[in-house]
Scaffold this motif. Structure first.
Motif, PDB file in Angstrom:
ATOM      1  N   LEU A 240       1.024  -1.059   0.011  1.00  0.00           N
ATOM      2  CA  LEU A 240      -0.084  -0.028   0.112  1.00  0.00           C
ATOM      3  C   LEU A 240       0.716   1.352  -0.005  1.00  0.00           C
ATOM      4  O   LEU A 240       1.570   1.446  -0.862  1.00  0.00           O
ATOM      5  N   CYS A 241       0.855   2.184   1.024  1.00  0.00           N
ATOM      6  CA  CYS A 241       1.346   3.426   0.803  1.00  0.00           C
ATOM      7  C   CYS A 241       2.963   2.982   0.948  1.00  0.00           C
ATOM      8  O   CYS A 241       3.752   4.201   0.529  1.00  0.00           O
ATOM      9  N   ALA A 242       3.534   2.023   1.376  1.00  0.00           N
ATOM     10  CA  ALA A 242       4.971   1.926   1.580  1.00  0.00           C
ATOM     11  C   ALA A 242       5.579   1.512  -0.003  1.00  0.00           C
ATOM     12  O   ALA A 242       6.684   1.910   0.003  1.00  0.00           O
ATOM     13  N   TYR A 243       4.654   1.008  -0.760  1.00  0.00           N
ATOM     14  CA  TYR A 243       5.270   0.716  -2.087  1.00  0.00           C
ATOM     15  C   TYR A 243       5.843   2.088  -2.974  1.00  0.00           C
ATOM     16  O   TYR A 243       6.885   1.774  -3.328  1.00  0.00           O
ATOM     17  N   PRO A 244       5.413   3.140  -2.921  1.00  0.00           N
ATOM     18  CA  PRO A 244       6.024   4.258  -3.609  1.00  0.00           C
ATOM     19  C   PRO A 244       7.303   4.744  -2.809  1.00  0.00           C
ATOM     20  O   PRO A 244       8.036   5.407  -3.365  1.00  0.00           O
ATOM     21  N   LEU A 245       7.169   4.448  -1.669  1.00  0.00           N
ATOM     22  CA  LEU A 245       8.306   5.067  -0.825  1.00  0.00           C
ATOM     23  C   LEU A 245       9.740   4.193  -0.692  1.00  0.00           C
ATOM     24  O   LEU A 245      10.610   4.511  -0.351  1.00  0.00           O
ATOM     25  N   ILE A 246       9.368   3.010  -1.306  1.00  0.00           N
ATOM     26  CA  ILE A 246      10.655   2.144  -1.285  1.00  0.00           C
ATOM     27  C   ILE A 246      11.756   2.646  -2.031  1.00  0.00           C
ATOM     28  O   ILE A 246      12.845   2.706  -1.679  1.00  0.00           O
ATOM     29  N   LEU A 247      11.533   2.961  -3.158  1.00  0.00           N
ATOM     30  CA  LEU A 247      12.499   3.518  -4.268  1.00  0.00           C
ATOM     31  C   LEU A 247      12.970   4.872  -3.468  1.00  0.00           C
ATOM     32  O   LEU A 247      14.415   5.053  -3.730  1.00  0.00           O
ATOM     33  N   VAL A 248      12.173   5.725  -2.909  1.00  0.00           N
ATOM     34  CA  VAL A 248      12.562   6.974  -2.260  1.00  0.00           C
ATOM     35  C   VAL A 248      13.744   6.600  -1.151  1.00  0.00           C
ATOM     36  O   VAL A 248      14.645   7.281  -1.091  1.00  0.00           O
ATOM     37  N   GLY A 249      13.388   5.571  -0.299  1.00  0.00           N
ATOM     38  CA  GLY A 249      14.423   5.357   0.775  1.00  0.00           C
ATOM     39  C   GLY A 249      15.598   4.799  -0.032  1.00  0.00           C
ATOM     40  O   GLY A 249      16.827   4.965   0.739  1.00  0.00           O
ATOM     41  N   PHE A 250      15.408   3.832  -0.752  1.00  0.00           N
ATOM     42  CA  PHE A 250      16.616   3.290  -1.618  1.00  0.00           C
ATOM     43  C   PHE A 250      17.440   4.469  -2.085  1.00  0.00           C
ATOM     44  O   PHE A 250      18.815   4.280  -1.872  1.00  0.00           O
ATOM     45  N   ILE A 251      17.000   5.470  -2.720  1.00  0.00           N
ATOM     46  CA  ILE A 251      17.794   6.459  -3.086  1.00  0.00           C
ATOM     47  C   ILE A 251      18.273   7.657  -1.967  1.00  0.00           C
ATOM     48  O   ILE A 251      19.663   7.878  -2.006  1.00  0.00           O
ATOM     49  N   LEU A 252      17.768   7.774  -1.173  1.00  0.00           N
ATOM     50  CA  LEU A 252      18.028   8.757  -0.033  1.00  0.00           C
ATOM     51  C   LEU A 252      19.027   8.088   0.829  1.00  0.00           C
ATOM     52  O   LEU A 252      19.766   8.737   1.516  1.00  0.00           O
ATOM     53  N   GLU A 253      19.081   6.793   1.369  1.00  0.00           N
ATOM     54  CA  GLU A 253      19.686   6.134   2.338  1.00  0.00           C
ATOM     55  C   GLU A 253      20.404   5.259   1.612  1.00  0.00           C
ATOM     56  O   GLU A 253      20.255   4.126   1.314  1.00  0.00           O
ATOM     57  N   ARG A 254      21.921   5.389   1.693  1.00  0.00           N
ATOM     58  CA  ARG A 254      22.785   4.586   1.160  1.00  0.00           C
ATOM     59  C   ARG A 254      22.878   3.033   2.089  1.00  0.00           C
ATOM     60  O   ARG A 254      22.946   1.965   1.135  1.00  0.00           O
ATOM     61  N   ARG A 255      22.742   3.424   3.326  1.00  0.00           N
ATOM     62  CA  ARG A 255      22.684   2.173   4.312  1.00  0.00           C
ATOM     63  C   ARG A 255      21.803   1.063   3.846  1.00  0.00           C
ATOM     64  O   ARG A 255      21.976  -0.128   4.084  1.00  0.00           O
ATOM     65  N   VAL A 256      20.639   1.349   3.483  1.00  0.00           N
ATOM     66  CA  VAL A 256      19.399   0.616   3.283  1.00  0.00           C
ATOM     67  C   VAL A 256      19.704  -0.164   2.011  1.00  0.00           C
ATOM     68  O   VAL A 256      18.868  -1.407   1.747  1.00  0.00           O
ATOM     69  N   ARG A 257      20.342   0.177   1.107  1.00  0.00           N
ATOM     70  CA  ARG A 257      20.499  -0.583  -0.166  1.00  0.00           C
ATOM     71  C   ARG A 257      20.804  -1.973  -0.341  1.00  0.00           C
ATOM     72  O   ARG A 257      20.503  -2.794  -0.815  1.00  0.00           O
ATOM     73  N   GLN A 258      21.847  -2.059   0.754  1.00  0.00           N
ATOM     74  CA  GLN A 258      22.343  -3.326   1.043  1.00  0.00           C
ATOM     75  C   GLN A 258      21.391  -4.374   1.484  1.00  0.00           C
ATOM     76  O   GLN A 258      21.644  -5.649   1.242  1.00  0.00           O
ATOM     77  N   TYR A 259      20.497  -4.019   2.258  1.00  0.00           N
ATOM     78  CA  TYR A 259      19.288  -4.832   2.408  1.00  0.00           C
ATOM     79  C   TYR A 259      18.170  -4.914   1.503  1.00  0.00           C
ATOM     80  O   TYR A 259      17.465  -6.233   1.345  1.00  0.00           O
ATOM     81  N   VAL A 260      17.914  -4.217   0.779  1.00  0.00           N
ATOM     82  CA  VAL A 260      16.949  -3.993  -0.372  1.00  0.00           C
ATOM     83  C   VAL A 260      17.362  -4.766  -1.573  1.00  0.00           C
ATOM     84  O   VAL A 260      16.447  -5.739  -2.113  1.00  0.00           O
ATOM     85  N   ILE A 261      18.556  -4.854  -1.950  1.00  0.00           N
ATOM     86  CA  ILE A 261      18.859  -5.640  -3.170  1.00  0.00           C
ATOM     87  C   ILE A 261      18.893  -6.891  -3.040  1.00  0.00           C
ATOM     88  O   ILE A 261      18.261  -7.479  -4.031  1.00  0.00           O
ATOM     89  N   PRO A 262      19.303  -7.650  -2.115  1.00  0.00           N
ATOM     90  CA  PRO A 262      19.168  -9.198  -2.160  1.00  0.00           C
ATOM     91  C   PRO A 262      17.560  -9.596  -2.004  1.00  0.00           C
ATOM     92  O   PRO A 262      17.223 -10.577  -2.770  1.00  0.00           O
ATOM     93  N   VAL A 263      16.658  -8.760  -1.475  1.00  0.00           N
ATOM     94  CA  VAL A 263      15.351  -8.976  -1.152  1.00  0.00           C
ATOM     95  C   VAL A 263      14.680  -8.896  -2.524  1.00  0.00           C
ATOM     96  O   VAL A 263      13.928  -9.542  -3.015  1.00  0.00           O
ATOM     97  N   LEU A 264      14.961  -7.963  -3.234  1.00  0.00           N
ATOM     98  CA  LEU A 264      14.488  -7.268  -4.585  1.00  0.00           C
ATOM     99  C   LEU A 264      14.943  -8.649  -5.613  1.00  0.00           C
ATOM    100  O   LEU A 264      14.205  -8.863  -6.387  1.00  0.00           O
TER     101      LEU A 264
END
Length: 495
Positions: free
Chosen positions: A273-297
């Motif tokens: 729901l509301c988190a879906y469009p925010l995922i990309l925003v968090g991925f771009i804004l916060e470098r530390r979160v990318r290492q967690y999103v990439i394997p799950v993606l």
């Protein structure tokens, strides 16, 4: 007062999420066919115990065998509540509430371990937004109490996520290995990208990772092989047979297929729901979160290659996606007084309201999505025999058995139940069933006494303001033997 405040500060988030999950259980307590094995296994462990001959899976084994490990654990933890219910002579449906609530407690307890690591690594504000996003989404808190193999694996995956954020990498990998080998072999698609990333980053040693995973594998395979071979009455490792059926033979596609992009264009938007469009925003804004999103993606992308798709297959990806979205929401909140960020903040609040509305609609739809469970409850209420010495036989057809009925829904004597499959409609009048629960509105030799409506689709009223409506149609019909004088003498709503 100070103690209560401290308690709320420590466990307030857990109480919030747990209360919502429990509310969902009481609003939609019944189960579907995909939950059938585990819910019947929990019933049989609690009520038949060592009398294995009475276990449901021996008569209805399903397409592939599943492990009893999760059902056994949940049943042991729920047994005090079930014993108390039996002493109070409560209907068995209360035992279903108990096992689902215990399962939800286990899953949310492991989610808490991940949540604690979010607070340590990203701060309490990101943790707060993580909880808010989770509370506003329907599927995670609804699924966490559903007795599915995916949900049992989800508990271990949450542990792995907590270990991952806490830099206990080998513990994370071993948790995923156990989840893969006992509950869901498809968790291999999550171990592979995660393990590869950790190796490329130099955070783990290949030799040590192989050693720790090998030990976990031996223990997990040994446990499931011993327990499940006894209960299935043949030597087997359940998830190996599931892997062969789904991946090697590719037989899972017989249950329907979706296009490659379905998870990204349908399942995840509905779930997040509301988190879906925010995922990309968090991925771009916060470098530390990318290492967690990439394997799950990568996990979701790999899963997208399999033709048969269901939301429950990727439910384990939700916490990591919510983390990225929470980081974005926290950044927007911190900058809300700045000129351009103010628009983003107002949009964020709007997304929260939309998510709340969507969750309410999904809850009402789910409440109406188990018609046969409601039908059997209505039959017990309206059709209880006056003479308890005579058995009252109820035949449950395949559709009814798949859409809300489990052994937890059964009543005490004189009620008796039959789920025999493949009986022609013309043959029922030759059988001595008292009642039939069927998807067919007309059956020779029987009178239609009551119809139960179920969820069909979400419709809309075009205009201002637009209104969404749940459309329901008759799904299950209760038929009574027209030779039975007691049934004929009662006033029934009719079909």
């Amino acid at each position: 007062m100070a103690l209560s405040f401290r308690y709320l500060r420590l466990y307030g988030y857990d109480i919030l999420l747990g209360s919502i999950a429990a509310f969902y259980v009481f609003m939609a307590p019944y189960t579907k066919v995909e939950e059938s094995f585990n819910v019947q296994a929990m019933h049989d462990i609690l009520y038949h115990r060592h009398h294995f001959d009475k276990y449901d899976h021996l008569e209805f084994p399903g397409v592939v065998p599943r492990s009893f490990i999760g059902s056994l654990l949940v049943s042991i933890l729920a047994s005090p509540f079930v014993i108390l219910g039996n002493l109070l002579q409560l209907p068995k449906i209360y035992s279903l509430y108990s096992v689902r609530l215990v399962l939800g407690f286990l899953v949310l307890s492991t989610l808490r371990s991940f949540q604690v690591q979010i607070q340590k690594k990203f701060g309490s504000q990101v943790e707060a937004f993580f909880v808010i996003l989770t509370a506003l989404q329907f599927h995670l808190l609804f699924y966490c109490t559903r007795p599915l193999p995916n949900v049992l694996a989800f508990a271990l995956v949450n542990l792995a996520y907590g270990y991952w954020l806490g830099q206990r990498y080998y513990a994370a990998l071993t948790s995923l290995v156990v989840a893969t080998l006992i509950f869901r072999c498809d968790m291999l698609l999550l171990i592979a990208p995660l393990g590869l990333l950790l190796l490329l980053n130099g955070t783990i040693s290949l030799r040590k990772a192989i050693a720790s995973c090998a030990i976990a594998s031996v223990l997990a395979i040994g446990l499931t092989s011993v327990v499940d071979s006894v209960l299935w009455r043949r030597f087997l490792w359940p998830e190996l047979e599931v892997f062969w059926f789904n991946s090697v033979l590719n037989r899972s596609s017989e249950w329907g297929t979706h296009s490659f992009h379905w998870y990204f264009t349908s399942a995840l938007p509905r779930c997040l729901l509301c988190a879906y469009p925010l995922i990309l925003v968090g991925f771009i804004l916060e470098r530390r979160v990318r290492q967690y999103v990439i394997p799950v993606l990568a996990f979701v992308l790999l899963y997208s290659k399999l033709p048969h798709k269901e939301l429950r297959f990727i439910i384990v990806s939700v916490p990591i996606f919510n983390l990225s979205a929470a980081v974005a929401a926290s950044r927007i909140y911190n900058n809300r007084k700045k000129r351009y960020w103010r628009v983003a903040y107002i949009s964020l609040l709007g997304l929260f309201l939309i998510s709340l509305g969507c969750t309410a609609i999904m809850l009402f739809a789910s409440h109406e999505n188990y018609p046969s469970g409601h039908a059997l409850k209505a039959l017990h209420r309206l059709g209880h025999p006056l003479n308890n010495s005579e058995e009252t036989w109820v035949h449950i057809d395949t559709f009814s058995a798949m859409n809300g009925i489990s052994r937890f829904c059964e009543g005490p004597k004189p009620w008796r139940y039959c789920k025999e499959e493949g009986i022609p409609l013309s043959e029922f009048q030759q059988r001595n069933f008292t009642y039939l629960l069927s998807e067919h509105p007309w059956i020779d030799g029987y009178d239609c006494l009551l119809s139960i409506k179920g969820f069909s689709r979400i419709g809309g009223h075009i205009g201002f303001p637009p209104v969404l409506l749940l459309e329901k149609v008759p799904k299950v019909f209760i038929h009574g033997n027209h030779k039975n004088a007691e049934i004929s003498s009662r006033a029934w709503p009719g079909c």
